[in-house]
Write an enzyme that holds these catalytic residues in place. Sequence first.
Site, short mmCIF file in Angstrom:
data_model
loop_
_atom_site.label_atom_id
_atom_site.label_comp_id
_atom_site.label_asym_id
_atom_site.label_seq_id
_atom_site.Cartn_x
_atom_site.Cartn_y
_atom_site.Cartn_z
N LYS A 119 0.87 -1.15 -0.03
CA LYS A 119 0.26 -0.15 0.18
C LYS A 119 1.00 1.24 0.02
CE LYS A 119 -4.12 1.96 2.13
NZ LYS A 119 -3.45 3.37 2.05
N CYS A 413 33.34 20.53 28.47
CA CYS A 413 32.77 19.20 28.32
C CYS A 413 31.75 19.21 29.71
CB CYS A 413 33.86 18.29 28.41
SG CYS A 413 33.49 16.60 28.83
N CYS A 436 38.96 11.78 30.38
CA CYS A 436 37.61 12.19 30.58
C CYS A 436 36.86 10.96 30.92
CB CYS A 436 36.98 12.89 29.57
SG CYS A 436 35.20 13.39 29.59
#
Length: 673
Positions: A119, A413, A436
């Site tokens: 469809k 950061c 980090c």
Amino acid sequence: MPKASPTKAERAAQLRALVEHHLYRYHVLDEPEVSDAEYDRLFDELKTLEDANPELATSDSPTRRVGAPPSPKFVKVAHLSEMGSLEKVNTDEGLLKWAEDVRKRLGTDEFVRYVTEPKIDGSAVALVYEDGVFARGATRGDGLRGEDVTANLRTIRAILPRMILAEDEPAPPVLEVRGEVYMPLVGFRRLNERFTREGKKAAPNPRNAAAGSLRQLNPGVTAERPLSIWVHGLGHHEGLSIEGHWDALGWLRGRGFRTNPHAERHDSIEAVAEICREWERRRIDLDYEIDGLVVKVDSFEQQDRLGALHGRPRWARAYKWAPMTAQTKLVRINIRVGRTGNLNPWAQLEPVEVGGVTVSTATLHNQEDINRKDIREGDTVIVQRAGDVIPQVVGPVLPHEARTKPFRMPRSCPLCGAEIVKPEGEAMHRCPNSKCESRGLETLIHWVGAAMDIEGVGEQLVRRLWREGIVASMPDLYRLTKERLMELDGYGEISASNAVDAIARSCERPFHRVLFGLNIPQVGWVTAQNLARHFGSIDRLAGASQEDIQEVDGIGPDRAEAIAEWFSDESNRTLVNELRSLGLRLEAGDEERARKGPLTGSTYVITGTLEGWSRDAAQAALEELGGKVSNSVSSKTTGVIAGENPGSKLAKAQRAGVPILSEQDLAALLGRG
Ligand code: IVH
């Protein structure tokens, strides 16, 4: 008598036929016969001829597709037969209930076949062909009367201006063909990108884009839109004897209409139900949007007996799924600091259903992408799942909500507070702090996923282990016990021991995967493979100088420096040693040492002394090109390279008929001759 050259009128007719033929090959069959340049040449010749002789131009000429003059408004036209709509079902039960109703109405002993087809999420049209020539086309409108969009439809290359008929085949006097005009996803994305660039409102989905493009008053605008069509049935027709829908599709295809290749015929409703479920998964592979399957009773005679209710045929149903695009509110733009320090923005959304899945996050790539799309916190946005599984934010529904402001990346950061950098010429902002906190967690996620591919141990588990303080590094992962895992909610004896086993099995992963998993700056998948092949072990790599590393394929000074620096860090050396004691592979296997190149698949044997090479250097050079070097001659030997004072290997090669290569041949083979 030599054949007279064609008159201008004949040549124009000939060119029209040729251009149409090639358009059909290209846009309907997807099998072009000539190059684009050759097509352009024919088209240009026709255009020039018609421009110079306007009396030769016909209304159905392919040159007309560039767009007729704009019209002030659309004229309403009556359809030759009603364009109904489809009753929907959303579940297997609904489908089976419908089939039951069909059986009751037709008589329970009657055999019913069904046709299923995608469809298409586009815009319905009816095309009228008179004596084989496309005469008129209209939108659905209210089903009885639609808008005449003939000029726009003529710009769509997949619509034939003239049906293809066999030589002795009479053209049906009137034929109405039904189909769905749609916009392929690639074109939709490009169009929305353009709209956003130009400050226009993005189309919320491909269906709107198709419908909007089709209803342009200026056909020149429609001509620039990437529209196509799937023809899915017959409307009013005269003089045809076709017994059912399946045959109608075949007949249409044979006459040059673009029918969908995924239509199928089924002998039972259970088979229909299964295909409906299958396509819900498969639909993302298509390059256009479908929102379900249409199920039709095949036989026209049965269709007639079933009839319709309020314009909805009892012989068909739309089995619909949830849509693939949706609108929702963008609550916040968050930042995830990736394993390499890159700042990845992502959208936190008000949860919304997209294609049967609840979506509450989507990727946003980088600042440039956000700027280009002009996405702001607080906006209502269009979310899309298509082709891939990660949801995307297509763009905002403009105008922006009041008081929203353009998004800016943070200056520091969000995790460690380090000042964010954006290297010249790069798209990503970065946190430069190699210690980090985010990097440890993201490295672990990278390790269990892309690098080591540990079955059943994914991002979610790693995050939990990290949060609980159970696992803070890769070695911790290998020290994890079943008992410790079972302390987590949802982990029983079996799931815990499966996870621990999978982690243990990952010790067998090849060296280059370990290298990739270590998250050494600028070492991606390919570089890891090249390093593993070149150095063969982590100790050789760790002991290499920047200059040594630079000798590896594709590694420049910057990358070499970053790699050498990583290995000079004491904590990284400790990490490597811990992994070694836990049994991970830090040496390349045979497979990894072999590389792909022009000599892949060939094996050489070296015998005697070479003048210009050491044995090792010759071997390395052959391996560099993908070749293998072996010690003994066998049926698999490609050639024996013989230097001064060759040994018994030469004699063996001669007996076995293996080619003998001189040092000059070797140089030529290595491209240094
Ligand atoms: S057959 C009586 N087949 O869906 C209507 N329709 O609500 C018979 N559509 O507007 C329609 N793909 O344009 C049919 N393969 C397909 C279709 C399809 C999309 C559209 C159609 C109609 C709507 C039905």
